[in-house]
Design a protein around this motif. Structure first.
Motif, PDB file in Angstrom:
ATOM      1  N   ARG A 167       8.014  10.913  -2.404  1.00 54.16           N
ATOM      2  CA  ARG A 167       9.083   9.477  -3.186  1.00 54.16           C
ATOM      3  C   ARG A 167      10.040   8.728  -1.528  1.00 54.16           C
ATOM      4  O   ARG A 167      10.208   9.874  -0.868  1.00 54.16           O
ATOM      5  N   GLY A 168      10.344   7.772  -2.390  1.00 57.37           N
ATOM      6  CA  GLY A 168      10.691   6.794  -1.469  1.00 57.37           C
ATOM      7  C   GLY A 168      10.383   6.422  -0.411  1.00 57.37           C
ATOM      8  O   GLY A 168       9.014   5.741  -0.304  1.00 57.37           O
ATOM      9  N   HIS A 169      10.812   5.934   0.758  1.00 59.48           N
ATOM     10  CA  HIS A 169      10.529   5.384   2.232  1.00 59.48           C
ATOM     11  C   HIS A 169       9.308   6.783   2.614  1.00 59.48           C
ATOM     12  O   HIS A 169       9.609   7.673   2.976  1.00 59.48           O
ATOM     13  N   ALA A 170       8.215   5.822   3.145  1.00 58.25           N
ATOM     14  CA  ALA A 170       7.484   6.741   2.821  1.00 58.25           C
ATOM     15  C   ALA A 170       7.526   7.138   4.570  1.00 58.25           C
ATOM     16  O   ALA A 170       6.726   8.432   4.754  1.00 58.25           O
ATOM     17  N   VAL A 171       8.275   6.401   5.452  1.00 55.32           N
ATOM     18  CA  VAL A 171       8.100   7.440   6.989  1.00 55.32           C
ATOM     19  C   VAL A 171       9.032   8.030   6.694  1.00 55.32           C
ATOM     20  O   VAL A 171       8.852   8.995   7.703  1.00 55.32           O
ATOM     21  N   ARG A 172      10.438   8.176   6.226  1.00 51.07           N
ATOM     22  CA  ARG A 172      11.134   8.920   6.784  1.00 51.07           C
ATOM     23  C   ARG A 172      10.563  10.484   5.127  1.00 51.07           C
ATOM     24  O   ARG A 172      11.401  11.171   6.356  1.00 51.07           O
ATOM     25  N   ALA A 173      10.109  10.196   4.261  1.00 55.89           N
ATOM     26  CA  ALA A 173       9.438  11.399   3.432  1.00 55.89           C
ATOM     27  C   ALA A 173       9.145  12.633   4.361  1.00 55.89           C
ATOM     28  O   ALA A 173       8.768  13.251   4.092  1.00 55.89           O
ATOM     29  N   ASN A 174       7.900  11.817   4.835  1.00 56.33           N
ATOM     30  CA  ASN A 174       6.866  12.695   6.034  1.00 56.33           C
ATOM     31  C   ASN A 174       7.117  12.848   7.239  1.00 56.33           C
ATOM     32  O   ASN A 174       7.387  14.229   8.049  1.00 56.33           O
ATOM     33  N   TYR A 175       8.469  12.166   7.303  1.00 55.01           N
ATOM     34  CA  TYR A 175       8.574  12.840   9.076  1.00 55.01           C
ATOM     35  C   TYR A 175      10.010  13.981   8.378  1.00 55.01           C
ATOM     36  O   TYR A 175      10.295  14.961   8.831  1.00 55.01           O
ATOM     37  N   LEU A 176      10.421  13.817   7.437  1.00 55.08           N
ATOM     38  CA  LEU A 176      11.231  14.679   6.600  1.00 55.08           C
ATOM     39  C   LEU A 176      10.633  16.135   6.096  1.00 55.08           C
ATOM     40  O   LEU A 176      10.933  17.545   6.926  1.00 55.08           O
ATOM     41  N   ALA A 177       9.850  15.600   5.656  1.00 55.92           N
ATOM     42  CA  ALA A 177       8.241  17.221   4.832  1.00 55.92           C
ATOM     43  C   ALA A 177       7.970  17.166   6.121  1.00 55.92           C
ATOM     44  O   ALA A 177       7.696  19.330   6.781  1.00 55.92           O
TER      45      ALA A 177
ATOM     46  N   ASP B 272      10.814  -0.999  -0.500  1.00 62.24           N
ATOM     47  CA  ASP B 272      11.636  -0.478  -0.076  1.00 62.24           C
ATOM     48  C   ASP B 272      11.477   0.805   0.901  1.00 62.24           C
ATOM     49  O   ASP B 272      10.748   1.498   1.440  1.00 62.24           O
ATOM     50  N   GLU B 273       9.707   0.154   1.210  1.00 60.37           N
ATOM     51  CA  GLU B 273       8.729   0.529   1.739  1.00 60.37           C
ATOM     52  C   GLU B 273       8.224   2.102   1.256  1.00 60.37           C
ATOM     53  O   GLU B 273       7.776   2.948   2.425  1.00 60.37           O
ATOM     54  N   ALA B 274       8.356   1.789   0.260  1.00 62.24           N
ATOM     55  CA  ALA B 274       8.480   3.275  -0.622  1.00 62.24           C
ATOM     56  C   ALA B 274       6.770   4.022  -1.195  1.00 62.24           C
ATOM     57  O   ALA B 274       6.015   2.685  -1.283  1.00 62.24           O
ATOM     58  N   PHE B 275       6.575   4.517  -1.456  1.00 62.05           N
ATOM     59  CA  PHE B 275       5.976   5.163  -2.387  1.00 62.05           C
ATOM     60  C   PHE B 275       6.207   4.868  -3.662  1.00 62.05           C
ATOM     61  O   PHE B 275       7.091   4.776  -3.940  1.00 62.05           O
ATOM     62  N   GLY B 276       4.532   4.734  -4.673  1.00 66.63           N
ATOM     63  CA  GLY B 276       5.162   4.397  -6.165  1.00 66.63           C
ATOM     64  C   GLY B 276       5.090   5.932  -6.259  1.00 66.63           C
ATOM     65  O   GLY B 276       4.898   6.895  -6.228  1.00 66.63           O
ATOM     66  N   GLU B 277       5.805   5.481  -8.414  1.00 69.82           N
ATOM     67  CA  GLU B 277       5.068   6.757  -8.845  1.00 69.82           C
ATOM     68  C   GLU B 277       3.694   7.218  -8.606  1.00 69.82           C
ATOM     69  O   GLU B 277       2.548   6.113  -8.221  1.00 69.82           O
ATOM     70  N   ASP B 278       2.986   8.080  -9.664  1.00 70.78           N
ATOM     71  CA  ASP B 278       1.843   8.687  -9.032  1.00 70.78           C
ATOM     72  C   ASP B 278       1.247   6.996  -9.638  1.00 70.78           C
ATOM     73  O   ASP B 278       1.216   6.288 -10.755  1.00 70.78           O
ATOM     74  N   TRP B 279      -0.378   7.489  -9.868  1.00 67.49           N
ATOM     75  CA  TRP B 279      -1.695   6.305  -9.237  1.00 67.49           C
ATOM     76  C   TRP B 279      -1.347   5.095  -9.581  1.00 67.49           C
ATOM     77  O   TRP B 279      -1.480   4.183  -9.666  1.00 67.49           O
ATOM     78  N   GLU B 280       0.013   4.151  -9.070  1.00 64.58           N
ATOM     79  CA  GLU B 280       0.455   3.827  -8.321  1.00 64.58           C
ATOM     80  C   GLU B 280      -0.297   2.897  -7.044  1.00 64.58           C
ATOM     81  O   GLU B 280       0.747   2.895  -5.960  1.00 64.58           O
ATOM     82  N   LEU B 281      -1.098   2.502  -7.538  1.00 64.79           N
ATOM     83  CA  LEU B 281      -1.616   2.560  -5.839  1.00 64.79           C
ATOM     84  C   LEU B 281      -2.159   1.050  -5.559  1.00 64.79           C
ATOM     85  O   LEU B 281      -3.272   1.037  -5.738  1.00 64.79           O
ATOM     86  N   PRO B 282      -1.673  -0.202  -5.418  1.00 61.97           N
ATOM     87  CA  PRO B 282      -2.009  -1.811  -5.716  1.00 61.97           C
ATOM     88  C   PRO B 282      -3.229  -2.173  -4.518  1.00 61.97           C
ATOM     89  O   PRO B 282      -2.607  -1.583  -3.056  1.00 61.97           O
ATOM     90  N   SER B 283      -4.231  -2.480  -4.525  1.00 63.11           N
ATOM     91  CA  SER B 283      -4.552  -2.601  -3.020  1.00 63.11           C
ATOM     92  C   SER B 283      -3.754  -4.304  -2.420  1.00 63.11           C
ATOM     93  O   SER B 283      -3.839  -4.270  -1.155  1.00 63.11           O
TER      94      SER B 283
END
Lengths: 643, 643
Positions: free
Chosen positions: B258-268, B311-322
């Motif tokens: 969740r949150g900023h998608a680059v931050r989230a993946n680097y952290l993971a 916020d360059e972030a993940f949305g909630e589940d299923w929130e995937l607008p094209s």
């Protein structure tokens, strides 16, 4: 402009917008009294709760004390609030002015005078008035037109002064304060002055109305200058482009609203004022086109506008996501300002249709029932339950969460307050033929037609709880006049009953009864209020395959508190409606038949997704969208997948 | 962790991630050579065009000269670029290091050494290294952990040093520079130091790898401290919440990214390193769960992640607008880092599936064919034609427009460059049983298995243009070993041909051939490459009623340049596919049958919308998504409404 234009009388009209010419003439708030019902309750709550709440917050947040610091020479030290916080004091004054005009309430009057005195004390000798700029340690005057909001704040000051002058002429210094500031603006930004505009439009509409109230043509000319300069790239380019502040394309060349949705609507409203007052047909035509394209392709079913969180902006055509709907409350108030002005100019029912839709489904959605918390953004799809706001705290503006008592950027509460306090101004108009009813509420109307006949009407209705609107003549007329009623666009099959006429089905648009009314004559409009499914244009990708339920002017929503009670679970993301069964009303609530799809859990959500065996169908009640989240945190959706 | 863990040998492995333990052992880039095809071309363009382009821009933008100013004591005057611009120099160095390791190119080597010398000269005696903080006139060191990016920049420095040490050990000072900076970080942020973390994760993965390269346990301990501190609210709360920088929930308690998608993946990715190196099973389990939930509910069909622009972030589940897909290129590179580490730990084909999808449909989409312009965000639906970027200019980061040569925030070009330069590291692994092929490209593989057998393989394939992958043994083996091939999740009906076996259909997942290979033995995997429709999970509101066309690992898109040529018009918003006719391939292009709906123009887009008479059906070619906008400005959509 239509050839059927009229000129307003010289008597002051206590209304927010009083154009010099137009197809319709506004009634003042002294000519219409809402006596109860949906809007009457909201006006009462606004007066008793919202206005005091705003007053308290403006003190405790320091935004009003900023003026005291300015007067005592203590700025910039201790200043609190964002660069545009002064504007909230002016919108609060405007709301108080209308409220005093509406009810004459003494405590509001006392409060109004006290605030005006504090504002007055902060004004510089040359008319400059802003707590954020111009002192040692602050930015220089007019040094940050993109973001400084100085002219924006003054626009709201002018609207407040206009409201006061139209309701309590000459009662205090507010008009003089506004004139002094406006004179400075004309000197600094005139023909030979700074060749630019404010990053946030608002001064345009303020100057136009101030000119109308004072008769000072320089203010109207300055409004025109600001409208003409917009779109010439005088403001700096920014990440989202100059469209953000409508500085990308000249107003008269634009084809649709774009950029920041509040800015876009405020500008458009002011531009209509300029076009009408200067007889600028091409400019007015451009604004009509912009309105039509915006409503046709960039407006939510609620009337809300703006689909980008990042820049609080309109998206492209058809870009209307429910879950990321921004639909800022203030954008809708701006939309009402814009539509109302076009309606006064042209008289089209489509403008009142949008105003009604927007009032019921955005403006009425923002405040909680107690009038002390607000939505800033109005999502159409809440995916996770919101988090209750701290009742003593200050929230961030756009969280799709629960209503909050105040915001760091708190434009919406004061905007709601001034709109509710002046709401009666949008109910009816007159023209040379008679009187037009645009919005339906229990009301008393008492005015004089252009031909000198006094007209008194009582509107009896429980609208929108039911669809019967009875208009009763309170006095006999000496000559025929026309009573025109709006038939909303959704009201297929509406029935009109008028004295001496057979009952008849009337088409959406307007219907007119012309006669010499006798005291006690009743004209009754019976609007069809059965709930209905509405389908979207297939180009709106975000709601493809979904339906919305509407009933009269109200949009309905499915909330998890109801789906859970109907044994369909807490998560509205996996529900679908059986669209073969029409929505129906039972016991005052609107129901649909729905199933839970029971879509399984999948490692990858594309291809080969097992959509599961649906649950048994259940009848589930919906909630009027304006009431959603009134029962605590929930998930919610307005558009519901249909099977 | 699986019980089938192995311990890596002490020999340096020239790969970006070399865990201390895990189910699979990475091969170095010296063990695999891509000899052509889809990825070979991109590696060549990366070396010949992208790396020089980046080098030029780092000079002309002033980001590398900032180091010279630091060395000469001339900062802060003249410093250019954002607070994190140092990181681009380090990612450039990392890319050069892999490229030199791959090809030994002398001009890259010369450039590498020159840049290292300039970086070295800017380092303070105590190891501090940052051009934006710490000098008179600048913010104090570590004074803005939320936004300062000091530790983030050092994380990239450490990755660069690791890349160099694994490809040219001891060749220059870069490792010493990194160690000196890392020692300072341990002293300042250690057990008794500043109890906080960097607003942008990256130091974690950098420290973990630096510890692996140097054998210094303090760096691993510091990485663990940073992972453990994350989610404890040590950073300031902000408008979007602490989830923006994953400081909302401790890593071991979170259930989804969740949150900023680059931050989230680097952290993971860094947290996997910590979990693996410390044998922290619960932490690794938490990360597996986060990965699975993120892939199942928060990932685009392209593998892209992040649906919020704001916020360059993940949305909630299923929130995937094209149309509002953010899908930042760097987030996908972070996703590959995360998935690859989980795959080394666990060995699951699902990780390589996601990596393949992400490489073909996001990482390959970002750069133009000439390697000199890039997408920062990767929309899945372009509603209006993009605006060509100034080839000499610097663009804003996320405009859904055309590829741009450089950005004010230019994280993506260098990230693409380091990924392409090290791409061979993701092709294959070994374990005690043998060798695993994860990605298919024409390649030569030459390595030694843990049992001491040398293995040489040639991979012949035109994948993804066709689906035949031939693996040819280059030498005879003295004992049986296992060759394991990934069968992609979409490859239903794949056929395996192996020596001494009957041809057989193999299911998605992996298939293993175990034998004592003879030189010239051929194992052939025949993957089904006919184009296919893929349907979305019905909970993804944004693409309800739409289909996407895929062919092998590639996602396809409909572009206006093709719809116009097929007499279906320039506007892709009103097109729909006839989903009863499967997509088909003719003359190397993929076609669908489509109609233009001819939805009319309406005053209000809800209810009573006339959907018009569709046009005659036409065959219209699609374009591989990674190639879109390669023929100039266009409108485009990946998900296409189906009828």
């Amino acid at each position: 402009m239509s050839s059927h234009t009229i000129t307003t009388t010289s008597a002051p009209t206590a209304a927010p917008a009083v154009p010099s010419t137009g197809r319709l003439r506004p009634l003042g708030i002294d000519a219409v009294r809402i006596t109860g019902g949906f809007w009457g309750r909201r006006q009462s709550v606004n007066a008793a709760a919202t206005l005091p709440h705003i007053g308290e917050r403006l003190e405790s947040e320091g935004w009003l004390p900023n003026f005291d610091l300015a007067a005592s020479g203590a700025l910039p030290h201790g200043r609190r609030g964002r660069e545009f916080s002064d504007s909230e004091i002016y919108k609060y004054l405007e709301a108080l002015a209308w409220e005093i005009g509406r009810t004459g309430d003494a405590s509001h009057e006392e409060r109004f005078r006290a605030v005006v005195a504090r504002v007055s004390a902060a004004q510089e000798p040359d008319g400059y008035l802003n707590t954020h700029f111009g002192r040692e340690g602050q930015g220089a005057r007019w040094s940050d037109l993109e973001w400084g909001h100085e002219l924006y704040c003054l626009g709201h000051l002018f609207q407040a002064a206009v409201a006061r002058e139209r309701t309590r002429p000459g009662a205090d210094d507010l008009l003089a304060i506004a004139r002094s500031a406006a004179d400075l603006v004309c000197a600094v930004f005139g023909e030979d002055g700074i060749q630019s505009v404010c990053g946030h439009p608002e001064i345009e509409v303020g100057l136009a109305e101030l000119s109308r109230v004072t008769g000072e043509p320089r203010y109207a000319r300055q409004a025109r200058l600001f409208v003409d300069r917009r779109g010439t790239g005088s403001l700096a380019d920014i990440e989202w482009g100059r469209s953000y502040y409508q500085d990308d394309v000249p107003v008269r060349e634009a084809e649709v609203l774009r950029g920041h949705a509040v800015r876009a609507n405020y500008l458009a409203a002011g531009a209509v004022d300029v076009a009408v007052d200067t007889g600028d047909g091409p400019l007015l035509d451009a604004l009509r086109t912009q309105w039509a394209n915006t409503v046709a392709r960039r407006t939510y079913i609620t009337g809300g506008q703006g689909s980008h969180h990042q820049d609080e902006a309109f998206g492209e055509d058809w870009e209307l996501p429910s879950d990321r709907a921004y639909s800022e409350t203030c954008a809708s108030i701006g939309s009402i300002m814009f539509a109302w002005r076009l309606m006064l100019a042209d008289g089209g029912a489509q403008y009142a249709d949008l105003i009604e839709r927007t009032l019921y489904n955005v403006v009425a959605t923002s405040p909680a029932a107690d009038g002390r918390s607000f939505y800033y953004a109005n999502t159409l799809h809440q995916r996770v339950p919101g988090i209750p706001a701290d009742p003593d705290g200050t929230s961030l503006r756009a969280s799709s969460s629960l209503r909050a008592p105040w915001f760091e950027v708190s434009c919406c509460p004061t905007n709601v307050a001034r709109t509710f306090a002046s709401l009666t101004a949008y109910v009816a108009t007159t023209d040379d033929q008679g009187l037009q009813l645009h919005q339906y509420a229990a009301a008393e109307i008492d005015t004089t037609l252009p031909d000198g006949q006094r007209v008194a009407l009582t509107v009896e209705t429980n609208y929108p709880d039911d669809g019967v609107v009875r208009v009763i003549a309170g006095r006999s007329s000496r000559a025929p006049w026309s009573l025109t009623l709006r038939v909303p666009s959704w009201a297929e099959g509406a029935v009109l009953r008028a004295p001496g006429e057979d009952d008849r089905v009337v088409a959406p648009g307007t219907v007119t009864v012309r006669r010499a009314f006798e005291e006690g004559d009743v004209v009754e409009l019976d609007l069809p209020m059965q709930p209905r499914f509405t389908h979207p244009d297939p180009r709106i990708d975000a709601v493809r395959g979904c339906v919305v339920v509407e009933r009269g002017p109200e949009v309905f929503a499915l909330e998890s508190v109801d789906s859970a009670a109907a044994a369909l679970g807490e998560d509205v993301s996996d529900l679908r409606i059986d669209a073969s069964v029409p929505p129906h009303e039972t016991g005052g609530r609107v129901y649909v038949r729905a199933v839970r799809s029971n879509t399984g859990s999948h490692a990858w959500p594309y291809g080969g997704v097992d959509v599961g065996t649906p649950s048994a169908p259940q009848e589930v009640p919906l909630v009027a969208y304006h009431d959603w989240a009134g029962r605590g945190p929930s998930t919610m959706r307005v558009w519901i997948p249909a099977s």
